[in-house]
Design a protein around this motif. Structure first.
Motif, PDB file in Angstrom:
ATOM      1  N   TRP A  13      48.538 -27.976  -7.482  1.00 58.04           N
ATOM      2  CA  TRP A  13      47.941 -26.674  -8.222  1.00 58.04           C
ATOM      3  C   TRP A  13      48.375 -27.045  -9.991  1.00 58.04           C
ATOM      4  CZ3 TRP A  13      44.113 -23.766  -8.766  1.00 58.04           C
ATOM      5  CH2 TRP A  13      44.012 -22.756  -9.738  1.00 58.04           C
ATOM      6  N   GLU A  14      49.341 -27.496 -10.087  1.00 56.77           N
ATOM      7  CA  GLU A  14      49.834 -27.690 -11.580  1.00 56.77           C
ATOM      8  C   GLU A  14      49.157 -28.863 -12.151  1.00 56.77           C
ATOM      9  OE1 GLU A  14      51.397 -26.375 -15.005  1.00 56.77           O
ATOM     10  OE2 GLU A  14      51.500 -25.278 -13.079  1.00 56.77           O
ATOM     11  N   ARG A  68      32.204 -27.783   1.976  1.00 50.75           N
ATOM     12  CA  ARG A  68      30.926 -28.104   1.313  1.00 50.75           C
ATOM     13  C   ARG A  68      31.411 -29.104   0.116  1.00 50.75           C
ATOM     14  NH1 ARG A  68      26.292 -29.470   0.750  1.00 50.75           N
ATOM     15  NH2 ARG A  68      24.813 -28.806  -0.855  1.00 50.75           N
ATOM     16  N   LEU A  69      32.699 -28.747  -0.602  1.00 52.21           N
ATOM     17  CA  LEU A  69      32.966 -29.715  -1.686  1.00 52.21           C
ATOM     18  C   LEU A  69      33.184 -31.195  -0.992  1.00 52.21           C
ATOM     19  CD1 LEU A  69      33.701 -30.451  -4.382  1.00 52.21           C
ATOM     20  CD2 LEU A  69      35.952 -29.570  -3.870  1.00 52.21           C
ATOM     21  N   GLY A  70      33.716 -31.066   0.039  1.00 54.93           N
ATOM     22  CA  GLY A  70      34.231 -32.591   1.012  1.00 54.93           C
ATOM     23  C   GLY A  70      32.406 -33.234   1.118  1.00 54.93           C
ATOM     24  N   TYR A  85      38.592 -35.320 -10.534  1.00 55.76           N
ATOM     25  CA  TYR A  85      38.915 -33.964 -10.518  1.00 55.76           C
ATOM     26  C   TYR A  85      38.534 -33.234  -9.441  1.00 55.76           C
ATOM     27  CZ  TYR A  85      38.355 -29.255 -12.554  1.00 55.76           C
ATOM     28  OH  TYR A  85      38.382 -27.854 -12.920  1.00 55.76           O
ATOM     29  N   PHE A  86      37.301 -33.290  -8.721  1.00 58.36           N
ATOM     30  CA  PHE A  86      36.938 -32.253  -7.440  1.00 58.36           C
ATOM     31  C   PHE A  86      37.587 -33.131  -6.244  1.00 58.36           C
ATOM     32  CE2 PHE A  86      33.337 -31.724 -10.331  1.00 58.36           C
ATOM     33  CZ  PHE A  86      33.412 -30.019 -10.388  1.00 58.36           C
ATOM     34  N   GLN A  91      41.885 -31.468  -2.284  1.00 53.79           N
ATOM     35  CA  GLN A  91      43.104 -31.571  -1.699  1.00 53.79           C
ATOM     36  C   GLN A  91      43.822 -30.289  -1.974  1.00 53.79           C
ATOM     37  OE1 GLN A  91      44.275 -35.078  -3.778  1.00 53.79           O
ATOM     38  NE2 GLN A  91      43.330 -36.576  -2.287  1.00 53.79           N
ATOM     39  N   THR A  92      43.954 -29.866  -3.074  1.00 55.45           N
ATOM     40  CA  THR A  92      44.767 -28.799  -3.125  1.00 55.45           C
ATOM     41  C   THR A  92      44.148 -27.454  -2.603  1.00 55.45           C
ATOM     42  OG1 THR A  92      45.166 -29.496  -5.551  1.00 55.45           O
ATOM     43  CG2 THR A  92      45.493 -27.166  -5.172  1.00 55.45           C
TER      44      THR A  92
END
Length: 105
Positions: A13-14, A68-70, A85-86, A91-92
């Motif tokens: 996340w960081e 959906r992002l996958g 980025y995506f 993963q996060t």
């Protein structure tokens, strides 16, 4: 859920929060999907999951947006920054879902 998984989520996340949103994706919508909304929705779910168990609606949103992002990541491979980025967002979000799922068990 191990402390290691929670630590991994926090680190991921960081790392994600330190990345700038990819230029050109404020208006780019692969398969009609607004990537700004995708980003904001998943970031909100991740942040919420880190602060407590998600309610049923947000839990469902997190899982549907991960799926959906996958599907969309392969469609943006022409932009390395956006892919990085995506992919990290994806993963996060998966770590956040794992973290939330463990709380529900």
């Amino acid at each position: 859920m191990t402390n290691e998984t929670q630590d991994q989520l926090s680190r991921s996340w960081e790392d994600f929060r330190n990345l700038p949103f990819p230029s050109g994706f404020h208006s780019r919508e692969p398969e009609g999907e607004c990537m700004v909304t995708m980003d904001a929705t998943l970031a909100g779910c991740i942040s919420s999951a880190m602060n407590g168990q998600l309610d049923d609606e947000r839990h469902a949103v997190l899982h549907s947006r991960i799926a959906r992002l996958g599907e969309l990541i392969p469609l943006i491979r022409d932009d390395e920054n956006a892919t990085n980025y995506f992919t990290l967002l994806h993963q996060t979000a998966m770590l956040a879902a794992e973290f939330d799922d463990a709380r529900r068990a």
